[in-house]
Design an enzyme around this catalytic site. Structure first.
Site, PDB file in Angstrom:
ATOM      1  CB  SER A  87      -6.943 -10.852 -61.454  1.00 21.98           C
ATOM      2  OG  SER A  87      -5.743 -11.318 -62.158  1.00 21.98           O
ATOM      3  CG  ASP A  88      -9.584 -11.226 -67.567  1.00 20.87           C
ATOM      4  OD1 ASP A  88      -9.223 -12.303 -67.959  1.00 20.87           O
ATOM      5  OD2 ASP A  88     -10.609 -10.637 -68.261  1.00 20.87           O
ATOM      6  CB  CYS A  89      -4.957 -13.487 -67.876  1.00 23.76           C
ATOM      7  SG  CYS A  89      -5.549 -15.144 -67.405  1.00 23.76           S
TER       8      CYS A  89
END
Length: 294
Positions: free
Chosen positions: A187-189
């Site tokens: 995932s993106d952060c």
């Protein structure tokens, strides 16, 4: 026909240039990791999170300088060239792992965090926002990154929108089953955390991400809630094991668990990048010319 051939020729030339450029970036990533391994005993990260291959659709988007165009085909060639350059050409080991991002329909500047929603038709999604990721996969990308936004069809209410990291139909269905992607999805952060409000509990959100095929959470959300979700029967041991296997497989290919000897890239040093070698040759040539003039 001539214009078409010229365009393809220009794209191929650009692809070669991009590959050469990102060979240097992959080289430096490996060299930095080698230096860090000596200094820190554990090395540095070998996953290259960027640049983005999303479409340039709005001049106000703050990531435009990372990408190359508003054309899915060109962006796909760009992404494939980055994969080839960063990951190297060894048949066993990776120089570094390029993470193709952001999957998918992510080219907005405002409200990109905390539950933004991209309203995209199925046709636009298929023709505009997905082809570059297919090119990345075919080039052998080890990892993809799912984006912050939810994805919603125009004829569905916002309540029916689903976060990109929770789209099992796209991650498990399209990427893995149809396109043959066997790498990991990160995932993106805090993207999983940002879309968790759509679920009844944080445990349910963590389970939904894992079940959808998002193997790794860039953040602390899985670390805090994934085991609880498993204990509540929301996600199976098989799904969690599969996620860990995908992440470890990438690390095995990076040579992190092998003796440095046979790993192709453990000898690389920062001062030995292609740019440094070219500069050294130019300086030596200049020195020889100066000596002859004297």
């Amino acid at each position: 026909r001539t214009t078409s051939r010229s365009a393809l020729s220009s794209s191929s030339a650009a692809s070669y240039v991009y590959k050469r450029q990102f060979m240097g970036i992959g080289f430096r990533a490996a060299a930095n990791a080698n230096a860090g391994r000596k200094l820190l005993s554990k090395g540095c990260g070998l996953s290259v999170y960027g640049p983005t291959i999303n479409l340039i659709r709005d001049p106000r988007w703050g990531r435009n300088q990372e990408s190359v165009s508003e054309d899915p085909f060109m962006n796909g060639m760009y992404g494939a060239a980055i994969v080839d350059g960063v990951q190297g050409d060894d048949p066993v080991y990776l120089q570094a792992a390029y993470t193709c991002k952001h999957f998918a329909a992510y080219s907005v500047e405002t409200d990109r965090l905390h539950g933004s929603t991209a309203v995209v038709s199925s046709q636009d999604l298929a023709e505009s926002y997905l082809p570059m990721f297919k090119a990345c996969i075919r080039s052998g990308s080890e990892q993809l990154m799912c984006s912050y936004n939810a994805i919603q069809s125009p004829n569905i209410s916002n309540a029916g929108a689903t976060g990109a990291c929770f789209r099992g139909d796209l991650i498990n269905g399209l990427l893995r089953d149809s396109w043959g992607f066997n790498g990991s999805m990160v995932s993106d952060c805090d993207a999983v955390k940002d879309q968790a409000y759509r679920y009844n509990s944080n445990q349910e959100a963590a389970a939904a991400g894992l079940n959808a095929g998002c193997d790794q959470d860039c953040g602390g959300f899985y670390g805090e809630y994934a085991l609880q979700a498993h204990e509540q029967g929301l996600v199976s041991s098989q799904v969690m094991t599969r996620a860990v296997q995908r992440i470890l497989l990438m690390r095995f290919r990076l040579g992190e668990f092998d003796h440095p000897g046979p790993v192709s890239y453990t000898h690389l040093r920062a001062h030995e990048t292609p740019e440094h070698l070219v500069c050294r040759l130019l300086l030596e040539k200049k020195k020889n010319i100066s000596m002859k003039l004297k």
